[in-house]
Design a protein around this motif. Structure first.
Motif, PDB file in Angstrom:
ATOM      1  N   GLN A  61       0.832  -1.204   0.000  1.00  0.00           N
ATOM      2  CA  GLN A  61       0.000   0.000   0.000  1.00  0.00           C
ATOM      3  C   GLN A  61       0.868   1.257   0.000  1.00  0.00           C
ATOM      4  OE1 GLN A  61      -2.596  -0.373   3.415  1.00  0.00           O
ATOM      5  NE2 GLN A  61      -4.188  -1.409   2.212  1.00  0.00           N
ATOM      6  N   ALA A  62       1.955   1.234   0.749  1.00  0.00           N
ATOM      7  CA  ALA A  62       2.841   2.394   0.808  1.00  0.00           C
ATOM      8  C   ALA A  62       3.460   2.672  -0.557  1.00  0.00           C
ATOM      9  CB  ALA A  62       3.926   2.166   1.856  1.00  0.00           C
ATOM     10  N   VAL A  63       3.882   1.615  -1.257  1.00  0.00           N
ATOM     11  CA  VAL A  63       4.451   1.771  -2.594  1.00  0.00           C
ATOM     12  C   VAL A  63       3.404   2.341  -3.538  1.00  0.00           C
ATOM     13  CG1 VAL A  63       5.334   0.517  -4.589  1.00  0.00           C
ATOM     14  CG2 VAL A  63       6.196  -0.014  -2.294  1.00  0.00           C
ATOM     15  N   SER A  64       2.185   1.824  -3.463  1.00  0.00           N
ATOM     16  CA  SER A  64       1.103   2.303  -4.330  1.00  0.00           C
ATOM     17  C   SER A  64       0.818   3.775  -4.069  1.00  0.00           C
ATOM     18  CB  SER A  64      -0.157   1.463  -4.094  1.00  0.00           C
ATOM     19  OG  SER A  64      -1.249   1.983  -4.816  1.00  0.00           O
ATOM     20  N   LEU A  65       0.820   4.153  -2.803  1.00  0.00           N
ATOM     21  CA  LEU A  65       0.557   5.545  -2.452  1.00  0.00           C
ATOM     22  C   LEU A  65       1.686   6.444  -2.947  1.00  0.00           C
ATOM     23  CD1 LEU A  65      -1.182   7.638  -1.011  1.00  0.00           C
ATOM     24  CD2 LEU A  65       0.067   7.142   1.096  1.00  0.00           C
ATOM     25  N   ALA A  66       2.931   6.011  -2.761  1.00  0.00           N
ATOM     26  CA  ALA A  66       4.074   6.810  -3.224  1.00  0.00           C
ATOM     27  C   ALA A  66       4.028   6.987  -4.740  1.00  0.00           C
ATOM     28  CB  ALA A  66       5.377   6.145  -2.802  1.00  0.00           C
ATOM     29  N   ARG A  67       3.676   5.924  -5.454  1.00  0.00           N
ATOM     30  CA  ARG A  67       3.595   6.002  -6.915  1.00  0.00           C
ATOM     31  C   ARG A  67       2.530   7.025  -7.341  1.00  0.00           C
ATOM     32  NH1 ARG A  67       2.408   1.086  -7.741  1.00  0.00           N
ATOM     33  NH2 ARG A  67       4.591   0.373  -7.859  1.00  0.00           N
ATOM     34  N   PRO A  81       7.337   4.727  10.751  1.00  0.00           N
ATOM     35  CA  PRO A  81       8.200   3.549  10.584  1.00  0.00           C
ATOM     36  C   PRO A  81       7.406   2.274  10.876  1.00  0.00           C
ATOM     37  CG  PRO A  81       8.681   4.710  12.648  1.00  0.00           C
ATOM     38  CD  PRO A  81       7.710   5.567  11.895  1.00  0.00           C
ATOM     39  N   PRO A  82       7.747   1.164  10.233  1.00  0.00           N
ATOM     40  CA  PRO A  82       8.918   0.963   9.370  1.00  0.00           C
ATOM     41  C   PRO A  82       8.678   1.313   7.902  1.00  0.00           C
ATOM     42  CG  PRO A  82       7.811  -1.114   9.713  1.00  0.00           C
ATOM     43  CD  PRO A  82       7.047  -0.111  10.516  1.00  0.00           C
ATOM     44  N   LEU A  83       7.429   1.698   7.542  1.00  0.00           N
ATOM     45  CA  LEU A  83       7.145   1.957   6.131  1.00  0.00           C
ATOM     46  C   LEU A  83       7.922   3.158   5.607  1.00  0.00           C
ATOM     47  CD1 LEU A  83       3.272   1.357   6.133  1.00  0.00           C
ATOM     48  CD2 LEU A  83       5.092  -0.212   5.419  1.00  0.00           C
ATOM     49  N   SER A  84       8.277   4.084   6.482  1.00  0.00           N
ATOM     50  CA  SER A  84       8.986   5.285   6.045  1.00  0.00           C
ATOM     51  C   SER A  84      10.384   4.975   5.527  1.00  0.00           C
ATOM     52  CB  SER A  84       9.072   6.281   7.206  1.00  0.00           C
ATOM     53  OG  SER A  84       9.679   5.668   8.337  1.00  0.00           O
ATOM     54  N   THR A  85      10.952   3.842   5.920  1.00  0.00           N
ATOM     55  CA  THR A  85      12.308   3.479   5.456  1.00  0.00           C
ATOM     56  C   THR A  85      12.298   2.219   4.605  1.00  0.00           C
ATOM     57  OG1 THR A  85      12.649   2.315   7.567  1.00  0.00           O
ATOM     58  CG2 THR A  85      13.434   4.596   7.428  1.00  0.00           C
ATOM     59  N   ASP A  86      11.125   1.810   4.144  1.00  0.00           N
ATOM     60  CA  ASP A  86      11.014   0.624   3.296  1.00  0.00           C
ATOM     61  C   ASP A  86      11.742   0.875   1.974  1.00  0.00           C
ATOM     62  OD1 ASP A  86       9.210  -2.010   2.829  1.00  0.00           O
ATOM     63  OD2 ASP A  86       9.325  -0.825   0.970  1.00  0.00           O
ATOM     64  N   ASP A  87      12.578  -0.078   1.542  1.00  0.00           N
ATOM     65  CA  ASP A  87      13.395   0.096   0.340  1.00  0.00           C
ATOM     66  C   ASP A  87      12.554   0.341  -0.905  1.00  0.00           C
ATOM     67  OD1 ASP A  87      15.681  -0.216   1.827  1.00  0.00           O
ATOM     68  OD2 ASP A  87      15.886  -2.372   1.397  1.00  0.00           O
ATOM     69  N   LEU A  90      11.107   3.865  -0.882  1.00  0.00           N
ATOM     70  CA  LEU A  90      12.106   4.886  -1.182  1.00  0.00           C
ATOM     71  C   LEU A  90      12.504   4.861  -2.654  1.00  0.00           C
ATOM     72  CD1 LEU A  90      14.373   4.644   2.007  1.00  0.00           C
ATOM     73  CD2 LEU A  90      12.605   6.320   1.475  1.00  0.00           C
ATOM     74  N   ALA A  91      12.590   3.673  -3.223  1.00  0.00           N
ATOM     75  CA  ALA A  91      12.930   3.568  -4.644  1.00  0.00           C
ATOM     76  C   ALA A  91      11.843   4.198  -5.501  1.00  0.00           C
ATOM     77  CB  ALA A  91      13.132   2.103  -5.015  1.00  0.00           C
ATOM     78  N   THR A  92      10.595   3.928  -5.166  1.00  0.00           N
ATOM     79  CA  THR A  92       9.474   4.515  -5.912  1.00  0.00           C
ATOM     80  C   THR A  92       9.478   6.028  -5.773  1.00  0.00           C
ATOM     81  OG1 THR A  92       8.147   2.524  -5.503  1.00  0.00           O
ATOM     82  CG2 THR A  92       6.968   4.507  -6.179  1.00  0.00           C
ATOM     83  N   ALA A  93       9.746   6.523  -4.563  1.00  0.00           N
ATOM     84  CA  ALA A  93       9.790   7.967  -4.337  1.00  0.00           C
ATOM     85  C   ALA A  93      10.912   8.607  -5.153  1.00  0.00           C
ATOM     86  CB  ALA A  93       9.979   8.250  -2.850  1.00  0.00           C
ATOM     87  N   GLU A  94      12.059   7.941  -5.228  1.00  0.00           N
ATOM     88  CA  GLU A  94      13.187   8.481  -6.001  1.00  0.00           C
ATOM     89  C   GLU A  94      12.842   8.553  -7.479  1.00  0.00           C
ATOM     90  OE1 GLU A  94      18.001   7.854  -6.546  1.00  0.00           O
ATOM     91  OE2 GLU A  94      16.835   6.512  -5.257  1.00  0.00           O
ATOM     92  N   ASP A  95      12.172   7.531  -7.982  1.00  0.00           N
ATOM     93  CA  ASP A  95      11.777   7.526  -9.394  1.00  0.00           C
ATOM     94  C   ASP A  95      10.883   8.713  -9.731  1.00  0.00           C
ATOM     95  OD1 ASP A  95      13.224   5.228  -9.766  1.00  0.00           O
ATOM     96  OD2 ASP A  95      11.477   3.877  -9.627  1.00  0.00           O
ATOM     97  N   ARG A  97      10.771  11.628  -7.924  1.00  0.00           N
ATOM     98  CA  ARG A  97      11.247  12.851  -7.286  1.00  0.00           C
ATOM     99  C   ARG A  97      10.288  13.315  -6.192  1.00  0.00           C
ATOM    100  NH1 ARG A  97      15.317  15.334  -9.156  1.00  0.00           N
ATOM    101  NH2 ARG A  97      14.609  17.378  -8.403  1.00  0.00           N
ATOM    102  N   LEU A  98       9.894  12.356  -5.346  1.00  0.00           N
ATOM    103  CA  LEU A  98       8.937  12.603  -4.266  1.00  0.00           C
ATOM    104  C   LEU A  98       9.662  12.603  -2.920  1.00  0.00           C
ATOM    105  CD1 LEU A  98       5.885  12.735  -3.267  1.00  0.00           C
ATOM    106  CD2 LEU A  98       6.033  10.233  -3.089  1.00  0.00           C
ATOM    107  N   ALA A  99       9.369  13.581  -2.085  1.00  0.00           N
ATOM    108  CA  ALA A  99       9.946  13.625  -0.739  1.00  0.00           C
ATOM    109  C   ALA A  99       9.242  12.604   0.158  1.00  0.00           C
ATOM    110  CB  ALA A  99       9.814  15.025  -0.151  1.00  0.00           C
ATOM    111  N   VAL A 100      10.033  11.944   1.018  1.00  0.00           N
ATOM    112  CA  VAL A 100       9.484  11.011   2.008  1.00  0.00           C
ATOM    113  C   VAL A 100       9.862  11.539   3.397  1.00  0.00           C
ATOM    114  CG1 VAL A 100       9.494   8.661   2.901  1.00  0.00           C
ATOM    115  CG2 VAL A 100       9.682   9.062   0.436  1.00  0.00           C
ATOM    116  N   VAL A 101       8.864  11.704   4.250  1.00  0.00           N
ATOM    117  CA  VAL A 101       9.075  12.245   5.597  1.00  0.00           C
ATOM    118  C   VAL A 101       8.571  11.230   6.606  1.00  0.00           C
ATOM    119  CG1 VAL A 101       8.565  14.135   7.184  1.00  0.00           C
ATOM    120  CG2 VAL A 101       8.806  14.598   4.732  1.00  0.00           C
TER     121      VAL A 101
END
Length: 527
Positions: A61-67, A81-87, A90-95, A97-101
Motif C-alpha cells: 500500500q505504501a508503494v502504491s501511495l508513493a507512486r 516507521p517501518p514503512l517510512s524506510t522501506d526500500d 524509497l525507490a518509488t519515491a526516487e523515481d 522525485r517525491l519527498a518522504v518524511v
C-alpha cells in the motif's frame, strides 16, 4: 490553501520531534495542502499536497501511495516507521522525485494535521480563528475548533468536541454528513434532551463515564446515523468527549488515529478550562462591584458592557440543600453559564450565587431564566429569590431585595421553587412587622405573656386559638377548622383564655395590637 512554504521549511517549522526527512529532492515546490489519502483513491491527491499515509498498513500500500503521489506531483508523503524506510517505497519515491518524511511513531495524526495547517497558515498553534466569534475570545476556543478540523480529517467524518455536560465547545468546519440530532446539537450548542435520552438508552453515557476507549454506536431506527465517540480523560477525570458522525464501522487505522488524539484534546480542554475559570473570576469580581454599590460600579458596568436597560438580581442559595454546598454551588454556576443566554453575569458573595439578568423576554432574559430554574432538576432544591427590576445604578438595591426574599425563604413559609420580591409583598410586610415588633419588645405587653406562660406550663393552645379568632372574626367555624378542633371546643377555649388573661376583645385597637403581637410571635418562632 495557497502554498507559501516548501517541504524543507515546513519540516523545520513543525519540528524534528515529530518529523524527520528520509528522502528530499534537491528542489521541492511549495506545499499546497495537507491531505489524508486512501491508497486506492487516486483522485484524493493533487499537485503540491502533503500526503499523510494514515490508512497505509503494509509495504504494498505504501508503494502504491508513493507512486500515485509522484504521478500527481505531490510535495511529499508522510509515513510512520517501518514503512517510512522501506526500500521499495524509497525507490518509488526516487523515481518520481517525491519527498518522504518520517512521522514519529508516537505522534497522533490529528496533532500533525493541526500543526501542519498552522505552519502553512504562517501562524502558531496558539492563534485563534474567527469562525464563531461568540464562542472565541478569552475562552481560547479557537484552537479547539482547529483541532476539531484536524480530527475530522483523520477520522474522515464531521466531529464535535463536547465538555462533560454535553455542551458543544467546538465543531469541525466539515459537517456534510449529518442528521437531525447533529443539526440540533450544533445549532443549540449542546445535545438536546431527547438526543441525550436516545444515547443514554443505548448505554453510551455509562460507557463514556467508565471507559477510556472509542465507542461505536450503530445507526438507530429513527434515522440517527452511527457515531464514533471517544471519552476525553486526564488523571482519571472525564473532561469531555469527541463525537464523529460516521457512515458505518470505521477502519481500525482511522479509529486508532481518532483515539490517539484524546490526550491532545485533553490538554486543550484543560487549557480552555483554565482560561474560562480565569475569565469567570474576572467577571465575578466586576459583578461584585456592581452588587455592592460602591464607587467602582460604573467602571465595572462599562467593562462588562452592561446595557443601560433594567435588570434583576437573582440570589441562589444551595447551602440549605445539605452537605457539599461548595460542589453544588460550582455545578450551579457552570449550569448557569452554559445554558442561560449570552455572557450571564454571575458572582458569589458569602456563599450565595448572584445572577444579574436582563428584565426582558427572550433568550437570556428573566422569564427564560425563571423557566429554566423552575425546570432544573437538582435535588434537593436550592433556595432562589429575585429582586425587582432596576437600572444599572440600582442593582445593589435589587440585590438587597433578593437577600430579603431569601431570608423569607429560610423561614419555610414560602413553598414555591422561586420567590419574587413584588409577588410576596404581603409576606414581606408581615416579616418586617415581626422584626420591628421583636426589636421594640411589644411581646412583653398586655395579656400575651400570661397566655404564653400558661401554654408553656399546661400544654394548652390559647395563643393559637386567639390568633385564629383574630384572623376570622365572627366566624368560629372557619377559625376552629383552621385549628382542626370542633367549634364547641373553640368556643370553650375562648371563654377560658379571657378568664386567664382578661382582655376587651370588643375594642378594635386592642384587637389590632393583639394581632401585631401574635404575628410577631409566630414569625419570630418560624425564623
Amino acid at each position: 490553501m495557497a502554498g507559501l512554504i516548501d517541504v524543507r521549511a515546513l519540516i523545520e517549522r513543525v519540528g524534528p520531534t515529530l518529523l524527520r526527512t528520509v528522502r528530499l529532492p534537491d528542489t521541492t515546490g511549495c506545499v499546497g495542502d495537507v491531505v489524508i489519502a486512501e491508497p486506492d483513491v487516486p483522485a484524493s491527491v493533487a499537485e503540491g499536497d502533503l500526503v499523510l499515509g494514515l490508512a497505509v498498513t503494509d509495504s504494498a500500500q505504501a508503494v502504491s501511495l508513493a507512486r500515485e503521489c509522484g504521478r500527481q506531483a505531490a510535495a511529499a508523503v508522510l509515513l510512520k516507521p517501518p514503512l517510512s524506510t522501506d526500500d521499495e517505497v524509497l525507490a518509488t519515491a526516487e523515481d518520481h522525485r517525491l519527498a518522504v518524511v518520517e512521522v514519529s511513531r508516537g505522534t497522533a495524526w490529528a496533532q500533525l494535521v493541526w500543526l501542519i495547517r498552522a505552519a502553512l497558515a504562517g501562524s502558531g498553534v496558539e492563534d485563534v480563528e474567527d469562525r464563531d466569534p461568540t464562542r472565541m475570545g478569552s475562552a481560547g476556543l479557537g484552537d479547539l475548533f482547529r483541532l476539531a478540523d484536524a480530527v475530522a480529517e483523520v477520522v474522515d467524518a464531521p466531529v464535535t468536541i463536547e465538555d462533560a455536560h454535553s455542551q458543544v465547545l467546538a465543531y469541525s468546519a466539515r459537517q456534510d454528513l449529518t442528521d437531525p440530532a447533529r443539526v440540533s446539537t450544533i445549532m443549540g450548542r449542546k445535545q438536546p434532551d431527547d438526543v441525550l435520552a436516545k444515547f443514554r438508552a443505548h448505554g453510551t453515557f455509562r460507557k463514556l463515564t467508565k471507559g477510556g476507549s472509542a465507542i461505536f454506536v450503530p445507526a438507530q431506527q429513527d434515522g440517527t446515523l452511527p457515531r464514533l465517540i471517544m471519552p476525553i480523560r486526564m488523571g482519571g477525570e472525564l473532561l469531555g468527549s469527541m463525537w464523529a458522525v460516521v457512515t458505518g464501522e470505521v477502519s481500525e487505522e482511522r479509529a486508532t488515529a481518532f483515539a490517539d488524539t484524546a490526550p491532545l484534546v485533553a490538554l486543550q480542554l484543560l487549557r480552555w478550562r483554565a482560561l474560562a475559570d480565569a475569565e469567570r473570576q474576572r467577571s465575578a469580581g466586576l459583578v461584585r462591584l456592581l452588587l455592592e454599590g460602591g464607587e467602582g460600579w460604573r467602571a465595572a458596568a462599562n467593562e462588562l458592557a452592561l446595557p443601560s436597560t433594567t435588570h434583576r438580581v437573582i440570589a441562589i442559595d444551595v447551602r440549605s440543600a445539605g452537605n457539599s454546598a461548595e460542589g453544588r454551588r460550582l455545578a450551579m454556576w457552570e449550569w448557569i453559564t452554559r445554558g442561560i443566554g449570552p455572557r450571564p453575569l454571575v458572582a458569589e458573595i458569602g456563599g450565595v450565587l448572584y445572577i444579574v439578568v436582563p428584565d426582558r423576554t427572550g433568550t437570556g432574559g428573566w422569564p427564560a431564566l425563571r423557566e429554566a430554574l423552575e425546570g432544573h432538576g437538582v435535588q434537593p432544591h436550592p433556595l432562589i429569590a429575585a429582586g425587582t427590576a432596576a437600572g444599572v445604578a440600582e442593582l445593589a438595591q435589587s440585590r438587597t431585595q433578593a437577600d430579603e426574599v431569601l431570608g423569607l425563604l429560610h423561614t419555610g413559609r414560602v413553598h414555591d421553587r422561586i420567590a419574587v420580591y413584588e409577588e410576596l409583598w404581603h409576606l414581606l410586610v408581615l416579616n418586617r412587622i415581626a422584626g420591628a415588633s421583636a426589636d421594640a419588645g411589644v411581646g412583653a405587653l398586655g395579656p400575651v405573656p400570661a397566655l404564653r406562660e400558661h401554654d408553656r406550663a399546661q400544654g394548652t393552645e390559647y395563643l393559637a386559638t386567639l390568633h385564629a379568632w383574630l384572623r376570622h372574626p365572627g366566624d368560629p367555624r372557619t377559625a376552629s377548622a383552621e385549628l382542626r378542633v370542633h367549634p364547641n371546643t373553640f368556643r370553650y377555649r375562648m371563654k377560658r383564655l379571657t378568664r386567664i388573661a382578661p382582655v376587651d376583645l370588643d375594642d378594635p385597637d386592642v384587637r389590632s395590637a393583639l394581632l401585631v403581637q401574635l404575628l410577631a410571635e409566630r414569625w419570630a418562632h418560624h425564623g
